[in-house]
Design a protein around this motif. Sequence first.
Motif, mmCIF file in Angstrom:
data_model
loop_
_atom_site.group_PDB
_atom_site.id
_atom_site.type_symbol
_atom_site.label_atom_id
_atom_site.label_comp_id
_atom_site.label_asym_id
_atom_site.label_seq_id
_atom_site.Cartn_x
_atom_site.Cartn_y
_atom_site.Cartn_z
ATOM 1 N N GLU A 167 34.837 58.014 33.842
ATOM 2 C CA GLU A 167 34.759 58.810 32.618
ATOM 3 C C GLU A 167 34.973 57.941 31.383
ATOM 4 N N ALA A 168 35.907 56.996 31.468
ATOM 5 C CA ALA A 168 36.159 56.096 30.339
ATOM 6 C C ALA A 168 34.944 55.216 30.079
ATOM 7 N N LEU A 169 34.310 54.723 31.137
ATOM 8 C CA LEU A 169 33.109 53.906 30.978
ATOM 9 C C LEU A 169 31.987 54.701 30.323
ATOM 10 N N ALA A 170 31.827 55.930 30.738
ATOM 11 C CA ALA A 170 30.803 56.784 30.135
ATOM 12 C C ALA A 170 31.115 57.056 28.669
ATOM 13 N N GLN A 171 32.374 57.219 28.369
ATOM 14 C CA GLN A 171 32.779 57.526 26.996
ATOM 15 C C GLN A 171 32.534 56.339 26.059
ATOM 16 N N VAL A 172 32.839 55.115 26.503
ATOM 17 C CA VAL A 172 32.672 53.962 25.608
ATOM 18 C C VAL A 172 31.225 53.491 25.543
ATOM 19 N N GLY A 173 30.441 53.813 26.566
ATOM 20 C CA GLY A 173 29.036 53.418 26.577
ATOM 21 C C GLY A 173 28.817 52.042 27.175
ATOM 22 N N GLU A 174 27.560 51.780 27.486
ATOM 23 C CA GLU A 174 27.192 50.554 28.189
ATOM 24 C C GLU A 174 27.562 49.291 27.407
ATOM 25 N N ALA A 175 27.397 49.307 26.112
ATOM 26 C CA ALA A 175 27.655 48.116 25.304
ATOM 27 C C ALA A 175 29.130 47.720 25.293
ATOM 28 N N ARG A 176 30.029 48.705 25.339
ATOM 29 C CA ARG A 176 31.468 48.420 25.279
ATOM 30 C C ARG A 176 32.131 48.439 26.648
ATOM 31 N N ALA A 177 31.387 48.756 27.697
ATOM 32 C CA ALA A 177 31.950 48.828 29.049
ATOM 33 C C ALA A 177 32.567 47.507 29.511
ATOM 34 N N PRO A 178 31.910 46.354 29.281
ATOM 35 C CA PRO A 178 32.535 45.096 29.714
ATOM 36 C C PRO A 178 33.901 44.860 29.074
ATOM 37 N N MET A 179 34.052 45.204 27.801
ATOM 38 C CA MET A 179 35.341 45.025 27.134
ATOM 39 C C MET A 179 36.393 45.950 27.732
ATOM 40 N N LEU A 180 36.021 47.184 27.989
ATOM 41 C CA LEU A 180 36.955 48.127 28.606
ATOM 42 C C LEU A 180 37.407 47.608 29.971
ATOM 43 N N LEU A 181 36.456 47.154 30.779
ATOM 44 C CA LEU A 181 36.799 46.652 32.108
ATOM 45 C C LEU A 181 37.674 45.409 32.029
ATOM 46 N N ALA A 182 37.389 44.521 31.088
ATOM 47 C CA ALA A 182 38.209 43.319 30.921
ATOM 48 C C ALA A 182 39.640 43.687 30.527
ATOM 49 N N MET A 183 39.772 44.612 29.589
ATOM 50 C CA MET A 183 41.103 45.033 29.156
ATOM 51 C C MET A 183 41.863 45.715 30.291
ATOM 52 N N LEU A 184 41.166 46.530 31.071
ATOM 53 C CA LEU A 184 41.785 47.195 32.208
ATOM 54 C C LEU A 184 42.233 46.177 33.250
ATOM 55 N N CYS A 185 41.375 45.215 33.541
ATOM 56 C CA CYS A 185 41.719 44.179 34.522
ATOM 57 C C CYS A 185 42.946 43.393 34.095
ATOM 58 N N LEU A 186 42.986 42.981 32.830
ATOM 59 C CA LEU A 186 44.146 42.235 32.333
ATOM 60 C C LEU A 186 45.415 43.068 32.425
ATOM 61 N N SER A 187 45.310 44.332 32.097
ATOM 62 C CA SER A 187 46.470 45.218 32.182
ATOM 63 C C SER A 187 46.968 45.353 33.617
ATOM 64 N N LEU A 188 46.026 45.531 34.547
ATOM 65 C CA LEU A 188 46.413 45.676 35.956
ATOM 66 C C LEU A 188 46.953 44.365 36.525
ATOM 67 N N MET A 189 46.343 43.233 36.144
ATOM 68 C CA MET A 189 46.819 41.932 36.636
ATOM 69 C C MET A 189 48.244 41.656 36.172
ATOM 70 N N SER A 190 48.584 42.127 34.982
ATOM 71 C CA SER A 190 49.920 41.862 34.447
ATOM 72 C C SER A 190 51.011 42.567 35.254
ATOM 73 N N ARG A 191 50.616 43.490 36.102
ATOM 74 C CA ARG A 191 51.593 44.215 36.921
ATOM 75 C C ARG A 191 52.012 43.431 38.167
ATOM 76 N N PHE A 192 51.252 42.382 38.488
ATOM 77 C CA PHE A 192 51.601 41.526 39.618
ATOM 78 C C PHE A 192 52.569 40.450 39.155
#
Length: 65
Positions: free
Chosen positions: A15-40
Amino acid sequence: MTDTDLDQSYSAVCEALAQVGEARAPMLLAMLCLSLMSRFERADQVLPLIANALAQSDEGDADGR
């Protein structure tokens, strides 16, 4: 994480990917990945996950997907 939790989380990402759209999806995924990685606690917990995702991505390229 239960199956229900996993499904709820996956749906929220979709739903978040659909909301931000294709152009901003890579940034959303990168930010999500960094956030999740910081939990390790250590890189050796994260690096195999990155390698696995890369391998699965490469398999998709080999299959013509």
